[in-house]
Enzyme design. Structure first.
Site, PDB file in Angstrom:
ATOM      1  N   LYS A 200       0.696  -1.048   0.104  1.00  0.00           N
ATOM      2  CA  LYS A 200      -0.145   0.296   0.001  1.00  0.00           C
ATOM      3  C   LYS A 200       0.648   0.887   0.098  1.00  0.00           C
ATOM      4  CE  LYS A 200      -3.616   2.554   0.408  1.00  0.00           C
ATOM      5  NZ  LYS A 200      -4.669   3.052   0.178  1.00  0.00           N
TER       6      LYS A 200
ATOM      7  N   ASN B  93       3.748   5.438  -7.311  1.00  0.00           N
ATOM      8  CA  ASN B  93       1.867   6.279  -7.578  1.00  0.00           C
ATOM      9  C   ASN B  93       1.965   7.053  -8.400  1.00  0.00           C
ATOM     10  OD1 ASN B  93      -0.261   6.570  -7.578  1.00  0.00           O
ATOM     11  ND2 ASN B  93      -0.250   5.570  -5.219  1.00  0.00           N
TER      12      ASN B  93
ATOM     13  N   CYS C 165      -2.907   7.618  -8.729  1.00  0.00           N
ATOM     14  CA  CYS C 165      -3.838   8.278  -7.389  1.00  0.00           C
ATOM     15  C   CYS C 165      -4.109   9.091  -8.176  1.00  0.00           C
ATOM     16  CB  CYS C 165      -3.387   8.753  -5.800  1.00  0.00           C
ATOM     17  SG  CYS C 165      -4.646   8.400  -4.509  1.00  0.00           S
TER      18      CYS C 165
ATOM     19  N   LYS D 106       3.866   3.162 -12.044  1.00  0.00           N
ATOM     20  CA  LYS D 106       2.230   3.049 -12.622  1.00  0.00           C
ATOM     21  C   LYS D 106       1.929   4.247 -12.922  1.00  0.00           C
ATOM     22  CE  LYS D 106      -1.756   1.246  -9.890  1.00  0.00           C
ATOM     23  NZ  LYS D 106      -1.522   0.489  -8.397  1.00  0.00           N
TER      24      LYS D 106
ATOM     25  N   CYS E  51     -34.034 -10.947 -29.924  1.00  0.00           N
ATOM     26  CA  CYS E  51     -32.818 -10.643 -31.165  1.00  0.00           C
ATOM     27  C   CYS E  51     -33.040  -9.756 -32.771  1.00  0.00           C
ATOM     28  CB  CYS E  51     -31.794 -12.156 -31.996  1.00  0.00           C
ATOM     29  SG  CYS E  51     -33.087 -13.137 -32.623  1.00  0.00           S
TER      30      CYS E  51
HETATM   31  C1  LIG Z   1      -9.418   0.692  -2.449  1.00  0.00           C
HETATM   32  C2  LIG Z   1      -8.520   1.708  -2.744  1.00  0.00           C
HETATM   33  C3  LIG Z   1      -7.269   1.762  -2.448  1.00  0.00           C
HETATM   34  C4  LIG Z   1      -6.164   1.983  -3.259  1.00  0.00           C
HETATM   35  N1  LIG Z   1      -5.144   2.647  -2.723  1.00  0.00           N
HETATM   36  C5  LIG Z   1      -3.967   1.804  -3.681  1.00  0.00           C
HETATM   37  C6  LIG Z   1      -2.553   2.845  -3.939  1.00  0.00           C
HETATM   38  O1  LIG Z   1      -2.457   3.178  -2.302  1.00  0.00           O
HETATM   39  N2  LIG Z   1      -1.363   2.947  -3.901  1.00  0.00           N
HETATM   40  C7  LIG Z   1      -1.189   2.897  -5.720  1.00  0.00           C
HETATM   41  O2  LIG Z   1      -1.100   2.814  -6.286  1.00  0.00           O
HETATM   42  N3  LIG Z   1      -3.113   2.155  -6.515  1.00  0.00           N
HETATM   43  C8  LIG Z   1      -3.865   2.074  -5.376  1.00  0.00           C
HETATM   44  N4  LIG Z   1      -5.399   1.447  -5.601  1.00  0.00           N
HETATM   45  C9  LIG Z   1      -5.159   1.112  -7.132  1.00  0.00           C
HETATM   46  C10 LIG Z   1      -5.447   0.128  -7.579  1.00  0.00           C
HETATM   47  O3  LIG Z   1      -3.886  -0.333  -6.866  1.00  0.00           O
HETATM   48  C11 LIG Z   1      -5.588  -0.691  -8.892  1.00  0.00           C
HETATM   49  O4  LIG Z   1      -4.290  -0.189  -9.272  1.00  0.00           O
HETATM   50  C12 LIG Z   1      -6.659  -0.109  -9.065  1.00  0.00           C
HETATM   51  O5  LIG Z   1      -7.879  -1.147  -8.093  1.00  0.00           O
HETATM   52  C13 LIG Z   1      -6.697  -1.765 -10.228  1.00  0.00           C
HETATM   53  O6  LIG Z   1      -7.109  -2.725 -10.451  1.00  0.00           O
HETATM   54  P1  LIG Z   1      -8.496  -4.158  -9.905  1.00  0.00           P
HETATM   55  O7  LIG Z   1      -9.488  -3.836 -11.113  1.00  0.00           O
HETATM   56  O8  LIG Z   1      -8.208  -5.556  -9.931  1.00  0.00           O
HETATM   57  O9  LIG Z   1      -9.040  -3.403  -8.609  1.00  0.00           O
HETATM   58  C14 LIG Z   1      -6.324   1.635  -4.798  1.00  0.00           C
HETATM   59  C15 LIG Z   1      -7.262   0.886  -5.583  1.00  0.00           C
HETATM   60  C16 LIG Z   1      -8.854   0.941  -4.254  1.00  0.00           C
HETATM   61  C17 LIG Z   1      -9.699  -0.092  -4.553  1.00  0.00           C
END
Ligand SMILES: Cc1cc2nc3c(=O)[nH]c(=O)nc-3n(C[C@H](O)[C@H](O)[C@H](O)COP(=O)(O)O)c2cc1C
Length: 439
Positions: free
Chosen positions: A49, A138, A141, A179, A355
């Protein structure tokens, strides 16, 4: 002799793991205790995370929302969570402990600090000391942190992507993945900038800007915080086609071709993962599916991929990574002479006529309903007027019965002709070509 079991191990941008399935940076990787439990189940890697330093992080409630479609829960998932709100030192200590116990798994430190060289150098040194196998920047976000000039605010400006990647590469002796955010007009610019900055690979996609709806009783946004909502980040099964397209764009762009990719976005099953890999990903990351069903899904992911590989005769992941990418092209390169027509299997048809309605009202009016002529009633089973059918697929998509409507290829007797070739040939014989294609 029994066939050898396929080898699932991977090397994504220099980061090695016993299988290609990594937990994406998100709540499932919020602590060392969770990651160790996931590793016990068999996950190949985990992207921690996102870690930061300053400014301090304070989250709001509520944070998550979902889109349910028909009977399907969480077809799409939305969040307004920030990066980790746990102290950096705690995370680093836990990272050391995870690496000590699971030396063969990939532990990737996701990082986000302000756009200052020293801040990036400091945190890079700390996660290397904690034993991380790789770093993920990251730049994606889309909420909260982007208002503070981080996350998507960096990822949306190729010059910043390059600059911050360079800061990290100056200090890092471990692989660096960038990312990417999907909240841009063309993801290739950011991928090119990451490569120019020295990135060892890219991971994508992060979440897509989203607002989940409006409550028709209270007239306030759904999943609000005290009646108000901020846009969130959308992910889960609904975003998979968007992610696949972006992965294939980077895999086929002459400027980034060969750049390692960690594929993310809507992966729920081994077959989703195989699709990402066929388009060029050497690892895949999952978040929503794990938040929905728990760590144990890794058992199905590993077994399913292994089974499929064995059936296809693939011994290692490199036998098929990127194999489908060259088949993704621009519209102008598609064959205008390729023709398919719909065929309805009368034995399977339940007579719902979806259809017929879809084709008649909204497509190309090439499905008809037979009249038996005797007492004026008509059969419920429609039929395709094949000479009028344009092969659009709509009838087969709306049909609720598996295998009832299939699209059959038609031999036209004409050599392949692309729009590009047609234009280059001076667009001669337009009426003739039109007639061949449209009947
Ligand atoms: C609740 C939540 C928190 C997230 N926190 C982060 C984060 O801290 N850092 C990050 O790079 N991506 C974060 N993401 C994005 C995920 O890493 C991922 O890129 C995104 O959910 C797409 O994948 P999925 O379709 O499998 O969920 C978060 C996603 C969710 C749902």
């Amino acid at each position: 002799m029994p066939k050898a079991t396929p080898d699932l191990s991977t090397n994504c941008a220099g980061i090695k793991s016993p299988n290609p399935f990594w937990l994406a940076s998100a709540p499932p990787t919020n602590s060392g205790e969770q990651i160790m439990r996931a590793f016990e189940y068999g996950w190949g890697g985990a992207v921690w995370k996102t870690l930061g330093q300053d400014p301090p992080v304070i989250n709001v409630t509520s944070r998550y929302g979902s889109l349910d479609v028909g009977g399907s829960k969480i077809a799409g998932f939305n969040n307004i969570e920030l990066i980790t709100d746990r102290p950096l030192e705690d995370n680093l200590k836990e990272m050391l402990a995870v690496k000590k116990r699971f030396g063969d798994r990939a532990v990737i430190a996701s990082l986000m600090v302000p756009c200052e060289r020293q801040a990036w150098h400091d945190i890079t040194a700390k996660v290397m000391d904690a034993g991380a196998d790789g770093i993920e920047l990251n730049f994606g976000c889309p909420h909260g942190m982007s208002e503070r000039g981080m996350g998507a605010a960096v990822g949306q400006v190729p010059e910043y992507v390059k600059m911050v990647t360079e800061f990290v590469k100056e200090k890092s002796s471990i692989p660096v993945l960038v990312k990417l955010t999907p909240n841009v007009a063309d993801v290739r610019y950011a991928a090119r900038a990451a490569k120019a900055g020295g990135a060892d690979g890219v991971s994508l996609i992060n979440t897509i800007n989203s607002l989940m709806g409006v409550n028709l009783d209270t007239l306030t946004p759904k999943f609000a915080v005290g009646g108000k909502a901020a846009h969130g980040g959308y992910c889960g099964p609904a975003v998979k086609p968007i992610a696949l397209n972006m992965v294939s764009q980077i895999a086929t762009d002459p400027e980034t071709k060969g750049l390692p990719i960690s594929g993310i976005g809507g992966v729920s099953t081994w077959s989703d993962a195989a699709e990402f890999m066929l388009l060029g990903s050497s690892s895949v990351q999952l978040c929503t599916a794990v938040m929905h069903y728990g760590f144990r899904i890794i058992e199905d992911l590993n077994a399913g991929l292994e089974n499929w590989m064995a059936g296809k005769g693939f011994k290692t992941l490199s036998d098929f990574i990127g194999v489908s990418a060259p088949n993704v092209t621009e519209w102008k390169h598609l064959n205008l002479h390729h023709k398919t027509v719909a065929e309805i299997d009368a034995k399977k048809c339940i007579g719902c006529q979806l259809c017929y309605v879809a084709c008649n009202d909204t497509a190309h009016q090439c499905i008809a309903v037979k009249s038996n002529g005797k007492n004026g009633t008509s059969s419920r089973v429609p039929y395709v007027v094949q000479e009028d059918c344009v092969g659009c697929n709509l009838c087969s998509l709306v049909c609720p019965v598996e295998g009832c409507i299939t699209m059959k290829p038609v031999e036209t007797g004409h050599k392949p002709l692309t729009w590009d070739e047609y234009v280059k040939n001076g667009m001669t014989g337009y009426k003739e070509v039109y007639k061949r294609v449209h009947g």
